[in-house]
Design an enzyme around this catalytic site. Structure first.
Site, PDB file in Angstrom:
ATOM      1  N   LYS A  45       1.359  22.694 -16.729  1.00 11.03           N
ATOM      2  CA  LYS A  45       1.238  23.480 -15.494  1.00 11.03           C
ATOM      3  C   LYS A  45       2.555  24.162 -15.136  1.00 11.03           C
ATOM      4  O   LYS A  45       2.572  25.270 -14.594  1.00 11.03           O
ATOM      5  CB  LYS A  45       0.755  22.609 -14.337  1.00 11.03           C
ATOM      6  N   ASN A  80       2.625  19.603  -6.640  1.00 16.61           N
ATOM      7  CA  ASN A  80       3.211  20.357  -7.747  1.00 16.61           C
ATOM      8  C   ASN A  80       4.458  19.668  -8.300  1.00 16.61           C
ATOM      9  O   ASN A  80       5.110  18.868  -7.622  1.00 16.61           O
ATOM     10  CB  ASN A  80       3.601  21.762  -7.283  1.00 16.61           C
ATOM     11  N   GLY A 140      -2.940  21.255   4.227  1.00 16.77           N
ATOM     12  CA  GLY A 140      -2.792  22.671   3.956  1.00 16.77           C
ATOM     13  C   GLY A 140      -3.993  23.140   3.164  1.00 16.77           C
ATOM     14  O   GLY A 140      -5.097  22.580   3.278  1.00 16.77           O
ATOM     15  N   GLY A 161      -5.301  20.245   0.384  1.00 15.83           N
ATOM     16  CA  GLY A 161      -5.895  19.074   1.025  1.00 15.83           C
ATOM     17  C   GLY A 161      -7.145  19.406   1.802  1.00 15.83           C
ATOM     18  O   GLY A 161      -8.141  18.674   1.756  1.00 15.83           O
TER      19      GLY A 161
END
Length: 317
Positions: A186, A104, A11, A14
């Protein structure tokens, strides 16, 4: 060391990081689903704020068996596809292969450690605004930075070696002492802004900040996540919330990745971004009513969306 590199998950993340490494002359191989002809003919087009970058030819394949063993594997799949890693990764792994997850949320390093051993696992935190607009084009509006860390231990010489690969490819990349602490840092941004962008009516970050109630909610959620991290043993500074709000104001009308997934009808990374932090906070005794609310609403909304998509598919048939 001259690494042979595989990219699993092509995506935006990457494709961008793999493309930058390939453009810098590294031996990079992309795992791609579907037709490869366009990517092989055209290559990758990376559009950055200062310049455009063409990457051609691109070594892309439909299976990890075709790629074969590599020294470094970048894992950029959405976490909803993590169950596939048990089958995808073994053909890429030799005795010294390192696995770097750029995903994530929480729990990704633990999954890899359980399946392939903790000694080969690293994590990367991608603070970047990037979107894949076609099979061959990636648009980066803010290159931000990449932070690398070791799973469950302090950095090693190899950590800095890999960071050097990214740095030499024009990526601002640093090494962190505690990957787990930075994962929570994050989440201070990801939990409120990814959630509110959907629950607020499919809106970007600028719209969230313009709305007084949503902006106040985002700040309150950030403070709650910081307190949860501290209760779990990760001493995040309370000032991190204000810093993130200031950073977000500078992004402009940015659409978080989960909103893009929702708009495209893709599964949402609910468990990694909201579910696992919530479970860890509860286990540590941290009160997280706002996080619980976001998690519950997103679960409900995602379920309703799946039902709607199934109904539309049935009607089409």
């Amino acid at each position: 060391m001259d690494y042979r590199i595989a990219v699993v998950g092509t995506g935006a993340i990457g494709s961008y990081y793999g493309g930058k490494l390939a453009a810098a002359g590294h031996d990079v191989h992309f795992l791609v689903r579907g037709d490869l002809s366009e990517l092989r003919q055209i290559g990758l087009h990376l559009i950055e704020p200062e310049k455009d970058l063409r990457v051609a030819p691109v070594s892309c394949w439909n299976s990890t068996e075709e790629i074969g063993p590599c020294d470094l594997v970048l894992i950029a799949l959405k976490t909803v596809s993590n169950a596939a890693l048990a089958k995808l990764l073994p053909p890429l792994v030799h005795e010294r292969t390192l696995l770097l997850t750029l995903q994530n949320g929480l729990g990704n390093e633990e999954l890899l450690a359980d399946q392939f051993g903790p000694g080969r696992v690293l994590g990367g935190l991608c603070f970047i605004c990037v979107a894949r607009t076609s099979r061959t084009t990636v648009v980066c509006s803010d290159r931000g930075h990449l932070s690398l860390g070791e799973f469950d231990r302090a950095p090693l010489p190899r950590t800095r070696d890999i960071a050097g690969l990214f740095q030499a490819a024009g990526i601002h990349c640093g090494v962190v002492e505690s990957l787990a602490l930075e994962r929570w840092r994050k989440l201070v941004w990801n939990i409120p802004f990814n959630g509110l962008s959907i629950l607020g009516g499919q809106i970007d970050t600028a719209a969230i900040l313009r709305d007084k109630e949503l902006s106040a909610t985002a700040l309150a959620v950030m403070q709650e996540v910081i307190q949860a991290a501290r209760t779990c043993g990760y001493p995040l500074e309370m000032s991190a919330a204000g810093e993130q709000m200031t950073r977000t104001a500078g992004l402009g009308a940015y659409k978080p990745s989960t909103l893009l997934d929702f708009e495209a009808g893709r599964p949402l990374e609910i468990e990694a971004i909201w579910g696992e932090p919530l479970r860890r906070a509860h286990a540590a005794g941290a009160p997280t009513p706002r996080l619980q609310m976001l998690y519950s609403l997103l679960i409900s909304l995602d379920g309703a969306d799946k039902t709607a998509r199934a109904a539309r598919k049935g009607a089409a048939l």
